[in-house]
Structure formats: C-alpha cells, structure tokens
Design an enzyme around this catalytic site. Sequence first.
Site, mmCIF file in Angstrom:
data_model
loop_
_atom_site.group_PDB
_atom_site.id
_atom_site.type_symbol
_atom_site.label_atom_id
_atom_site.label_comp_id
_atom_site.label_asym_id
_atom_site.label_seq_id
_atom_site.Cartn_x
_atom_site.Cartn_y
_atom_site.Cartn_z
ATOM 1 N N ASP A 373 0.845 -1.170 0.000
ATOM 2 C CA ASP A 373 0.000 0.000 0.000
ATOM 3 C C ASP A 373 0.894 1.238 0.000
ATOM 4 O O ASP A 373 2.120 1.131 0.028
ATOM 5 C CB ASP A 373 -0.960 -0.010 1.195
ATOM 6 C CG ASP A 373 -0.229 0.048 2.542
ATOM 7 O OD1 ASP A 373 1.008 -0.015 2.544
ATOM 8 O OD2 ASP A 373 -0.913 0.155 3.564
ATOM 9 N N ASP A 648 -1.910 -2.932 6.062
ATOM 10 C CA ASP A 648 -2.255 -2.834 7.481
ATOM 11 C C ASP A 648 -3.737 -2.634 7.751
ATOM 12 O O ASP A 648 -4.133 -2.462 8.898
ATOM 13 C CB ASP A 648 -1.467 -1.704 8.139
ATOM 14 C CG ASP A 648 -1.763 -0.340 7.515
ATOM 15 O OD1 ASP A 648 -2.564 -0.273 6.563
ATOM 16 O OD2 ASP A 648 -1.203 0.669 7.990
ATOM 17 N N ASP A 652 -6.801 -4.907 3.294
ATOM 18 C CA ASP A 652 -5.609 -5.634 2.843
ATOM 19 C C ASP A 652 -5.611 -7.094 3.266
ATOM 20 O O ASP A 652 -4.775 -7.870 2.816
ATOM 21 C CB ASP A 652 -4.336 -4.973 3.411
ATOM 22 C CG ASP A 652 -4.158 -3.547 2.945
ATOM 23 O OD1 ASP A 652 -4.359 -3.301 1.745
ATOM 24 O OD2 ASP A 652 -3.828 -2.681 3.771
ATOM 25 N N ASN A 741 26.494 -41.829 7.892
ATOM 26 C CA ASN A 741 25.467 -40.806 7.694
ATOM 27 C C ASN A 741 25.264 -39.966 8.951
ATOM 28 O O ASN A 741 25.053 -38.756 8.875
ATOM 29 C CB ASN A 741 24.143 -41.462 7.283
ATOM 30 C CG ASN A 741 24.094 -41.758 5.799
ATOM 31 O OD1 ASN A 741 23.961 -40.866 4.981
ATOM 32 N ND2 ASN A 741 24.215 -43.028 5.461
ATOM 33 N N ASP A 745 25.792 -36.045 8.989
ATOM 34 C CA ASP A 745 24.629 -35.198 9.239
ATOM 35 C C ASP A 745 24.819 -34.318 10.469
ATOM 36 O O ASP A 745 24.370 -33.170 10.495
ATOM 37 C CB ASP A 745 23.371 -36.050 9.399
ATOM 38 C CG ASP A 745 22.866 -36.597 8.057
ATOM 39 O OD1 ASP A 745 23.200 -35.980 7.026
ATOM 40 O OD2 ASP A 745 22.169 -37.614 8.045
#
Length: 906
Positions: A373, A648, A652, A741, A745
């Site tokens: 806006d 706001d 909107d 793994n 990880d």
Amino acid sequence: MTMLTPRTPAKLAPPGRSRRERKAAELEAGTRRVGERLAAVSSRPAVRVLQDVDTSRGGLTHAEAALRLERHGANTVAHERAPHWTVQLAKAFWNPFIGVLVFLAAVMFWQDPADPGVVILSAMVGISGLLRFWQEYRSGRAADALQKLVTTTCAVQRRAGSGSGPTTFEVAMEQVVPGDLVKLAAGDLIPADLRLLTSKDLMVSQASLSGESLPVAKADTRAEDLGQHETADPVEADNLCLAGTSVTSGTATGVVVATGADTYFGSMAGSLAGERPQTNFDNGVRKVSFLLIRFMLVMVPVVFMINGFTKGDWDEAFLFAVAVAVGLTPEMLPMVVSANLARGAVAMSRHKVVVKRLNAIQNLGAMDVLCTDKTGTLTEDRIVLDRYLDVHGAEDTEVLEYGYLNAHFQTGLKNLMDQAVIDRVGEAEEVVVDARFSMVDEIPFDFARRRMSVVLNRNSVLGTGGRPEHVLITKGAVEEVLGLCTHLRDGGERVALTEQLRRRVTRIAEENNRRGLRVLAVATRTVDAPRAAYGVADEDGLTLIGFLAFLDPPKASAAAALRGLADKGIAVKVVTGDNELVAARVCADVGIEVGHVVCGAELDGLDEEALRALAARTTVFAKVNPVQKARIVRALQAEGRTVGFLGDGINDAAALREADVGVSVDTAVDIAKESADIILLEKDLTVLEQGVLQGRTTFGNTIKYIKMTASSNFGNVFSVLVASAFIPFQPMLAIMLLVQNLVYDIAQLATPWDRMDEEYLRKPRNWDAKGIFRFMVTIGPISSIFDIAMFVIMWNVFAADNEAAQSLFQSGWFVEGLLSQTLVVHMIRTRRIPFVQSRASWPVMVMTVLAVLTGLWLPFSPLAPSLGFVALPAGYFPWLIGVLLAYCTLTQLVKTWYIRTFKTWL
C-alpha cells in the site's frame, strides 16, 4: 424489523472450483451482499431505519440490549484462532521426511529392537518436531498477549426501563448490539455499522477500509434526515459510518444497524478465517520431498535385489537396503530447516521484524514481487503543507500567513490540514507571527459551504473615528471560495477577477490537484462596517490571496529502500485504495516509474488471462477494493511470481492471506495482523529489505544442505550398486553406513550458521525440484569415481580382495567416503573457489574438522570391533590424500562447467 434477523451462513460457491477460488468467491459475494444491504439503509429516512431496528431516539433499555446480545452474539468479527497446542504439536511432525524416518525406524525396530539406529532416528524426529512446535507456539502466544492489552469502549445511550429517560455511558465494544444509539466524538473508534441520525462537522478516517489517506467528510445530518441516493459502495455513503473506521473531528449520533460478522468489516474478515492457501515454500518443500522419496523408492529395491542375488543372504540384503534408504533420506533436513528458520527468526527480530509463521522466512527470500500500500509505507502517513501559492502559482509567504491566521484563531477542533499549516509556520522563519491581530468572531465550517472564516481585529491600525479595522479571512474548497471572490491580489494590488483570470487561477488549482495535492483557497476582505457578530452573508466580495496545497509526504527513506529492493531483484507494485492522482504523485516522488495507473473499476470486466497480463505490466493500481487486491496477487502468482504483500487495513487482509508472504505492522488492524506471516515493528521498506536478506540467507543454507546431502548420498548409493555387483561381500556393513550418515549429518547441523556469498543474496531464490535432481545426478557420481578408485586401491594395493579381508576393505572405504562427503561441502557451499575466494563460517569449519577427526579415529577406537572396523595401515593415508585432492580438483572443474552451462549453482 429487517435488521434484526439472526445471522445466516453464506451460500456455498458452486462446486467444480478449487477451494481457494471458492473462498475468494465467498468473500466477494459476502461483501457485495452486505454492501447492498447498507446501501439500502443509507437511502431510507432516519425514522424508517429506527423502525427497522426496532428502537427509538431514547435508545434501548438495558433488558432489550441484553436480549439482543444473546441473540446476535458479541460484536466481534471472525478471528483466526490458533489451534490447541496439541494440534500444533501434531502438525509440527507432519512432514514427508519425518514420515519416511518414522517408517524406517519402525522397520529397523521390527528387525532388531536393540538396533541403535532406532534411537538415532527417533531422536532426530523428536528434536526437529519439538523445535518447530516451540517456535510457532511461542510466536502465537506473544501475538495473543499483545491483543489482550487493548480494551476499547464506546459511548452508548440506553434507558434503565421503558419509562425512564436516556443515559449515556461507556460499554465495551463487544457489548454493542443492533438498535443501540452510539455517540461519536473526535478520536473514537466506530464500533459497528451506523446510520447517522445527527452529525455536525464529522470527519472520518476510512483508511483501514478504503486506503484513502485523508479523512472524508460525512454529511451534516438532522433528525428528520430523509436519506440519500443509493450508492453501490457503502464506504462512499455520507450518512453511514462503518465498523473499523475512526472519527478525526466533529460529533455525531448514530444507530447501530449491524454488528460483528454482519458488518461490512466483518463480511471481509469472516471469509478470511480458516486454512491458508499453499505458499511457495509449501509447494517447494512438497516437490523436493517427493522427488527424493520417489528416487528412494526406485533405488532401494534395486540395491536390495542386487545384494540378495549376488550375496545370497536376503536378511542381510534387507538390512543393507534399509540402511541405504536412510542414507538416501536427508535425515537432518527437518532439523536443519527448523534450525535455519528459528535462527532466521531470531536474527530478524533484531531488525524489528517479528516472524509469526516460520515458513514465511524462506518465502521472503524467494519473493520477487512486493505489492504494497502507499500510506505509511511510501509516505509519512501524515498531512503536511507542501506549498503556498499566489494567483500566479508562485510561492508567497503572505498566503501562508493568512492561512495560518485562519487556522490559528478558529475555536473549533482543528483538522489535519489546519494543524499542517500551523506546523509549517513554525518551520518557516520568513513568516513573523505576532500580536497584530486579535479574535473578533468566526463563521464555523460546515459541509454544505465547505469553508470556514475568522474575523480578526487588526490591532495596529485604527480606522476613521477610532473604529477598529476588521479583516475576514476565509479558507476552504477552491470552487466554493472562488465563487465568493470578486477580486484577487496580484503583486500587492487588488485586481478585479475577470472570467479570464478566474479560468487561469482555476487552472493553477487543477494542475496541483493533478499532482496529487489537496488544494484549499485562501481569500480575505476588509470589513467596511465593523461589528461584534458576523454570519455567512458576510462571506462575500472576497479577494483571492492564493492557494494552500497539502500532501502526505513521501518518506525520506522510501526512495533508497525501493532502489535497494530493485537491486535485489524485487519489483515493487503499489496497490492502494487511494485515488490515482495522489498515488501517481507519491510514486513519482519516490522514484517509481508510474506508467499507466490502473483503477479498480478497470479490473472487474477482465478474465483471468487478461488480468495476468495487465498485472504483469502495471506498476501502480489505485482505488482498488479488497477483492481486487486479492485478484491482483493471484494473477501475479499465476505468472509464476513469488508475491509478498505489505498492508495494514481490513481492506488488505484478503490479499495478505493470498500472498506467498503477507507482511503487516504492529499498528495494523487486528485482522490484518492475523492474516500476515510477518509483522514489522516499524512500517519501513528498509526494515523489510533486511528481512529479505535474512530470508535469502536462510533459504540458501537450506538449499545448500539439500544439494550437498542429496548429491553425496546419491554418489554413495551409486558406488554401493557398483560395489555390490562386483565384490563378493558387502562393501560396507549396514551399521557402518548408518554411522557414516550420522557423523556427516551431525557435521551439517552447523549449516544454518554458514554465510552466503554476496552474489547469491542479490536475486530472489526459489525452490527448483528439477534443479535439485539435475545437481544430484551431475555432482553425485563424481564421488563414485573416487569411491571406485578407492575400491581398486584397497583390492589391489592392500589385498582386500576376499571375505577374510572385508573389514579392511570396508574400513578403508568408510574413511574415504566420510572424508570426501565432509570436504566436498566446502566445494558445494559456494560457486567460488573454496578457502581462497570464499571461506565457510567458523561453526562449519569446526564441525568439518571434528567430522574428519572422528572418521580417522573410529577405525582405531575402542568402538571399532563392535562396528566392524579394523585399523588401517600407514600406507593407506598417502593414497587417501591423493584421492581426496583429485576429488576436490575434479569437483571444482565440473562446478565451473555446470555454472557456465546452467547459469546457476545453489
């Protein structure tokens, strides 16, 4: 009593459309239906409206009000309530990767309840879900706490009983009912939809509904008011005041014709509650997740079948296939995403950005169109005097001085433009305000005349016979004031106002109007026969002094912020309810290329395809209603854009929910804050720009983890397929694969704390499932080349070519696989040359070192026998260094080719 019918549910939209389209249709139909009802109320005489709502000019009795409160419910709109914490907790674990891990953990538990992999996977799932739940739960509670701090009341006229007189007292807005008489004064919030019964000098701010920055005038209304011509838009009706607006000046009494969800405000808010549309982030995660899951569903059976047929041990083949499935799943993705988002939320809070929904952080980084806006975002959200012009259009301090005298001496409540004149004189050193004048009388403003006058005594001058000299100063709408002028002031001379001169000065006012300025005329007259009292008839034979031109000024930071957003690949489109002239002027002032301004009425006749084309090429939309704002957002999304919306007001809210990321401010209306994903503590595009950078950093680190893990795991599985086909034993035990793994990880948990290269942050970033697959199948096999090279080395150099030496083979491949996976992170995390042109953050460096040391230590550790490792010979390590150096070199060469070919990396 047509206004007292209980609420009825809105009719369902026809089937065959998507849920999102049905929701939009419901919003449009509901708003139109309420608008038609209010338009009918506006056109009826006041006495008829009182009959319709079954009340009188004395107001309801307390007993009647209590019954109506029970029948109609509290005067509240439909708010989007946070689900119970148990529901939020369950949703935190609703993720396809978590589903895969839970399934694999269940399979492993079924095979062997004592398998440590079950505990590892369960911990990953638990930590990831709980972290996500806690962040969102805490954000929701904080928003609720802010709302509970606000209690609003209004003045209502009621009677103790049927025979008693009316009394005015304050009640909570939630207790207002249809039929109540509400008293309004400056500063009041309007609690419900009202039909005015009496009003005087009433100015109402309707920005939350219409987006218009300046207050609008309501008609002076008397008890015998007969209504007005029916208007299609109730916001424009000058005898209605709508819920969600506020009084800036004047007084009024109105009868409540609708409360809660039946109000114009509520008709929009009610259609906004419920499930939100899928955003860019949601769609991206879903596509990537199912891409990796589909790949897993293909590869795991292949691994299982090859190992089963070549080795003959189907149980061992099954366990190995499950381990491969775990290896193909980016186990830490939920945790890395949650850690990324949580860290992003904390970082954004330091920049006055509150994240309500964590997914919105990545959507903010992917945003390539921002619809915003105008009021308060590009402008200061206040009225200032921009210029004071004489009859030739040149600045003249005399005009400012006369305008100031009119504003300063009036005794009524000064409106925003009066205050702007007073403030400007305080800034203008060339205007001397002294005691030359004193107040004699005033002719107050009214909306029929659209002007007000003061009569001042010129203290320093005495007329003939010692009589005082009185000066009348009038300020008001240009056409009304000009109609009373017979002369104009030109260079200090009083000149007759001919038709030619009248057209010329009118043209000056119109030119300023076209620049988006609100123009008032200032005129004066020296009174021939001074007296104590004056009236409207004395506003005649005036001399035009000049014009005062007002605007809502652009923010000093707006132009720089817009350039910053443009530099980062974000196109800004202004979508406002204000008029096109004001919108064009403000946009031009802040450096936006305006082009053709499209008004909301132009959108109504367009089909979706035409609207998409129009939305793509238009920069400024003016006089658009809530439904049209939401349509613009959907049209841009249909063009493949990731759309953010900053607003706001209640007007909107629909667009905020439709957007990929809805942004509001802490001063917004409640429904706008509820519809938003992100709330700015300061309504400034510079603040939003910082949020965009953090969003892209968060998104980049998430994609970095996915690409590194997916490509690395793919390379490992491809290596497993080759090894399984040609090696007479398992190339790596299932437990080894899980440990590999796990170590990798855990090392990647530092990814959220990594930095991103500057060039990455310059463009919007979006999910690209095809790009991830292409990256995986291009970069992944590089590791397989050197895995196979290590197979050959272990087989031929270290004689690990039989089942008796399989532990040596497996240990050698484990170390090479883990170190290559860990080091290649630094090759993949940047498109530059690692360690030379781009260095990882210190948490990533530390975790890399720890992972490498862990991999080298495990074959020599006390854990080695239980995991199936054996100590590696000293001659192994020169070969390892050579393989790793060759791997990094080839990866850098392929990376250079990949970037040149596909114009992208991360």
